[in-house]
Design a protein around this motif. Structure first.
Motif, PDB file in Angstrom:
ATOM      1  N   ASP A 234       0.831  -1.203   0.000  1.00  0.00           N
ATOM      2  CA  ASP A 234       0.000   0.000   0.000  1.00  0.00           C
ATOM      3  C   ASP A 234       0.867   1.255   0.000  1.00  0.00           C
ATOM      4  N   PRO A 235       0.509   2.268  -0.786  1.00  0.00           N
ATOM      5  CA  PRO A 235       1.302   3.507  -0.803  1.00  0.00           C
ATOM      6  C   PRO A 235       1.438   4.149   0.579  1.00  0.00           C
ATOM      7  N   TYR A 236       0.371   4.056   1.404  1.00  0.00           N
ATOM      8  CA  TYR A 236       0.458   4.626   2.751  1.00  0.00           C
ATOM      9  C   TYR A 236       1.535   3.932   3.574  1.00  0.00           C
ATOM     10  N   THR A 237       1.611   2.611   3.451  1.00  0.00           N
ATOM     11  CA  THR A 237       2.632   1.864   4.191  1.00  0.00           C
ATOM     12  C   THR A 237       4.023   2.349   3.805  1.00  0.00           C
ATOM     13  N   ARG A 238       4.255   2.534   2.526  1.00  0.00           N
ATOM     14  CA  ARG A 238       5.571   2.994   2.077  1.00  0.00           C
ATOM     15  C   ARG A 238       5.859   4.399   2.574  1.00  0.00           C
ATOM     16  N   ARG A 239       4.840   5.257   2.599  1.00  0.00           N
ATOM     17  CA  ARG A 239       5.039   6.615   3.124  1.00  0.00           C
ATOM     18  C   ARG A 239       5.305   6.583   4.626  1.00  0.00           C
ATOM     19  N   LEU A 240       4.590   5.712   5.335  1.00  0.00           N
ATOM     20  CA  LEU A 240       4.779   5.607   6.782  1.00  0.00           C
ATOM     21  C   LEU A 240       6.195   5.167   7.114  1.00  0.00           C
ATOM     22  N   ILE A 241       6.705   4.195   6.382  1.00  0.00           N
ATOM     23  CA  ILE A 241       8.070   3.724   6.608  1.00  0.00           C
ATOM     24  C   ILE A 241       9.070   4.829   6.310  1.00  0.00           C
ATOM     25  N   ALA A 242       8.853   5.521   5.195  1.00  0.00           N
ATOM     26  CA  ALA A 242       9.785   6.587   4.801  1.00  0.00           C
ATOM     27  C   ALA A 242       9.784   7.741   5.785  1.00  0.00           C
ATOM     28  N   ALA A 243       8.624   7.992   6.416  1.00  0.00           N
ATOM     29  CA  ALA A 243       8.503   9.129   7.321  1.00  0.00           C
ATOM     30  C   ALA A 243       8.905   8.828   8.755  1.00  0.00           C
ATOM     31  N   SER A 244       9.204   7.572   9.038  1.00  0.00           N
ATOM     32  CA  SER A 244       9.530   7.196  10.417  1.00  0.00           C
ATOM     33  C   SER A 244      10.914   7.692  10.804  1.00  0.00           C
ATOM     34  N   ALA A 245      10.938   8.670  11.636  1.00  0.00           N
ATOM     35  CA  ALA A 245      12.207   9.272  12.041  1.00  0.00           C
ATOM     36  C   ALA A 245      13.067   8.262  12.759  1.00  0.00           C
TER      37      ALA A 245
END
Length: 250
Positions: A234-245
């Motif tokens: 899911d695109p949200y999952t990929r964004r969540l991973i990328a945004a995880s500081a």
């Protein structure tokens, strides 16, 4: 150990009813550690509370060890199987009850005997020792309070622990100690975990599989290995991973 099907959870009544979780479904095998991740308000903790019987406004099917549960009523047998560890160890312990009182009360409620020996063993299990038995919460650090909360959960000798952000209220230096303790206890007692965390690194370290949630829905269920690779359908999952500081894909 746990099967959740078509779970809806809501708050309030029509026309002001708010849907908190919609059509959630997942299963957790005995001995597995399963994570729930997503941004604040995505419904992660709400699912745990519905399982634990702390919310009665839900529909769907929840089975624990093959036995269905209904509403918010849970019997002693349920709490001998399932226990919950809450986020804030400062709020989850009674300020006027000593460690001895907290553990003694829990053991008596579960119909346990030989309380003195059991308390000593519980304190040893969580790395505190008998010297902490008659201390009060204000005499303990945050990490020590959370160890007491974990000991209280273990007092019933459960098979499934629901862990609601168990380290997020603790100092960074203490978080790893509690996570290592939880990993050791799982191996020693053959426990099954369902863990909620906003920290993907924690979930990647502690869990084999995880569900990614957004706005009350489970978007996908993935392996921890896929999480560590930064993969996601899911695109949200990929964004969540990328945004995880601070999260490393190593």
């Amino acid at each position: 150990m746990l099967n959740v099907e078509n779970l809806d959870v809501w708050f309030g009544h029509d026309p002001d009813r708010v849907a908190a979780v919609t059509s959630a479904a997942f299963s957790v095998a005995p001995g597995e550690s399963f994570g729930l991740v997503g941004e604040s308000g995505s419904g992660k903790s709400t699912i745990l509370r519905a399982i634990a019987g702390l919310i009665d406004s839900w529909s769907g099917r929840i089975e624990v060890a093959g036995k269905p549960v209904a509403g918010s009523r849970r019997d002693r047998a349920f709490y001998k199987t399932v226990q919950m560890v809450f986020q804030d160890p400062y709020a989850s312990l009674h300020p006027r009850h000593s460690v001895d009182a907290v553990l003694s009360e829990t053991l008596r409620l579960q119909g346990m005997g030989d309380i003195d020996r059991r308390i000593t063993r519980l304190l040893d299990d969580v790395g505190l020792g008998r010297g902490f038995r008659f201390r009060y919460p204000h005499q303990l650090s945050g990490g020590q309070r959370q160890r007491v909360a974990i000991a209280r959960a273990l007092a019933a000798e459960p098979r499934l622990l629901l862990l609601d952000e168990p380290t997020s209220a603790l100092d960074v230096s203490v978080q790893a100690e509690i996570l290592n303790l939880l990993a050791d206890l799982r191996a020693e007692h053959g426990l099954t975990y369902v863990m909620v965390s906003h920290d993907l690194a924690v979930i990647g370290h502690m869990c084999e599989r995880l569900a990614v949630m957004q706005q009350g829905r489970i978007l996908e269920i993935m392996s921890a290995d896929a999480l560590r690779r930064g993969a996601g359908d899911d695109p949200y999952t990929r964004r969540l991973i990328a945004a995880s500081a601070g999260y490393s894909r190593a």
